[in-house]
Design a protein around this motif. Structure first.
Motif, PDB file in Angstrom:
ATOM      1  N   MET A   1      56.239  59.861  93.056  1.00 51.14           N
ATOM      2  CA  MET A   1      57.291  60.736  93.610  1.00 51.14           C
ATOM      3  C   MET A   1      58.424  60.876  92.948  1.00 51.14           C
ATOM      4  O   MET A   1      58.867  59.848  92.518  1.00 51.14           O
ATOM      5  N   ASP A   2      58.816  61.967  93.248  1.00 52.09           N
ATOM      6  CA  ASP A   2      60.133  62.369  92.422  1.00 52.09           C
ATOM      7  C   ASP A   2      61.450  61.917  93.083  1.00 52.09           C
ATOM      8  O   ASP A   2      61.728  62.047  94.093  1.00 52.09           O
ATOM      9  N   LYS A   3      62.597  61.844  92.290  1.00 48.53           N
ATOM     10  CA  LYS A   3      63.666  61.712  92.663  1.00 48.53           C
ATOM     11  C   LYS A   3      64.521  63.035  92.915  1.00 48.53           C
ATOM     12  O   LYS A   3      64.079  64.013  91.877  1.00 48.53           O
ATOM     13  N   TYR A   4      65.465  63.230  93.833  1.00 47.10           N
ATOM     14  CA  TYR A   4      66.254  64.427  93.899  1.00 47.10           C
ATOM     15  C   TYR A   4      67.718  64.090  93.817  1.00 47.10           C
ATOM     16  O   TYR A   4      68.125  62.965  94.278  1.00 47.10           O
ATOM     17  N   CYS A   9      77.444  66.309  94.665  1.00 47.13           N
ATOM     18  CA  CYS A   9      77.955  65.018  94.517  1.00 47.13           C
ATOM     19  C   CYS A   9      77.558  63.946  93.687  1.00 47.13           C
ATOM     20  O   CYS A   9      77.899  63.046  93.363  1.00 47.13           O
ATOM     21  N   GLY A  10      76.412  64.409  93.151  1.00 43.82           N
ATOM     22  CA  GLY A  10      75.402  63.549  92.312  1.00 43.82           C
ATOM     23  C   GLY A  10      74.504  62.371  93.064  1.00 43.82           C
ATOM     24  O   GLY A  10      73.982  61.668  92.196  1.00 43.82           O
ATOM     25  N   TYR A  11      74.607  62.307  94.352  1.00 48.42           N
ATOM     26  CA  TYR A  11      73.932  61.381  95.009  1.00 48.42           C
ATOM     27  C   TYR A  11      72.416  61.491  94.584  1.00 48.42           C
ATOM     28  O   TYR A  11      71.893  62.527  94.568  1.00 48.42           O
ATOM     29  N   ILE A  12      71.529  60.492  94.244  1.00 49.18           N
ATOM     30  CA  ILE A  12      70.309  60.381  93.977  1.00 49.18           C
ATOM     31  C   ILE A  12      69.174  59.845  95.148  1.00 49.18           C
ATOM     32  O   ILE A  12      69.587  58.864  95.630  1.00 49.18           O
ATOM     33  N   TYR A  13      68.645  60.792  95.843  1.00 54.23           N
ATOM     34  CA  TYR A  13      67.561  60.351  96.770  1.00 54.23           C
ATOM     35  C   TYR A  13      66.139  59.657  95.813  1.00 54.23           C
ATOM     36  O   TYR A  13      65.644  60.588  95.322  1.00 54.23           O
ATOM     37  N   ASP A  14      66.219  58.474  96.078  1.00 55.86           N
ATOM     38  CA  ASP A  14      65.014  57.778  95.526  1.00 55.86           C
ATOM     39  C   ASP A  14      64.118  57.352  96.734  1.00 55.86           C
ATOM     40  O   ASP A  14      64.437  56.671  97.610  1.00 55.86           O
ATOM     41  N   PRO A  26      61.879  53.871 103.657  1.00 58.41           N
ATOM     42  CA  PRO A  26      61.413  53.790 102.072  1.00 58.41           C
ATOM     43  C   PRO A  26      59.953  54.193 102.000  1.00 58.41           C
ATOM     44  O   PRO A  26      59.302  54.046 102.942  1.00 58.41           O
ATOM     45  N   GLY A  27      59.612  54.756 100.818  1.00 64.28           N
ATOM     46  CA  GLY A  27      58.331  55.465 100.630  1.00 64.28           C
ATOM     47  C   GLY A  27      58.266  56.790 101.372  1.00 64.28           C
ATOM     48  O   GLY A  27      57.156  57.280 100.955  1.00 64.28           O
ATOM     49  N   THR A  28      59.261  57.531 101.563  1.00 64.33           N
ATOM     50  CA  THR A  28      59.401  58.985 102.085  1.00 64.33           C
ATOM     51  C   THR A  28      59.444  59.852 101.115  1.00 64.33           C
ATOM     52  O   THR A  28      60.803  59.896 100.483  1.00 64.33           O
ATOM     53  N   ALA A  29      58.639  60.649 100.875  1.00 61.02           N
ATOM     54  CA  ALA A  29      58.753  61.719  99.925  1.00 61.02           C
ATOM     55  C   ALA A  29      60.005  62.690 100.154  1.00 61.02           C
ATOM     56  O   ALA A  29      60.000  63.122 101.513  1.00 61.02           O
ATOM     57  N   LYS A  51      65.274  68.777  92.082  1.00 62.69           N
ATOM     58  CA  LYS A  51      64.290  67.598  91.391  1.00 62.69           C
ATOM     59  C   LYS A  51      64.827  67.224  90.029  1.00 62.69           C
ATOM     60  O   LYS A  51      65.379  67.907  89.129  1.00 62.69           O
ATOM     61  N   MET A  52      64.900  65.887  89.765  1.00 60.65           N
ATOM     62  CA  MET A  52      65.310  65.373  88.589  1.00 60.65           C
ATOM     63  C   MET A  52      64.120  65.386  87.559  1.00 60.65           C
ATOM     64  O   MET A  52      63.012  65.375  87.702  1.00 60.65           O
TER      65      MET A  52
END
Length: 52
Positions: A1-4, A9-14, A26-29, A51-52
């Motif tokens: 799954m990709d990080k965004y 602000c630069g927050y990364i959704y993992d 956790p585990g939610t795309a 998308k990162m």
């Protein structure tokens, strides 16, 4: 799954971590997060993420 990353602000959704404070398990795309979810740091809408 990709990080965004949040553009403003630069927050990364993992997806491995999710966003438990907002009810995203956790585990939610990123694609499976509701469209009304916003960045937990700055409140930017989901369409401000890339998308990162």
């Amino acid at each position: 799954m990709d990080k965004y990353v949040c553009g403003p602000c630069g927050y990364i959704y993992d997806p491995e971590v999710g966003d438990p404070d907002s009810g995203i398990a956790p585990g939610t795309a990123f694609e499976d997060i509701p469209d009304d979810w916003v960045c937990p740091i700055c409140g930017a809408s989901k369409d401000m993420f890339e998308k990162m």
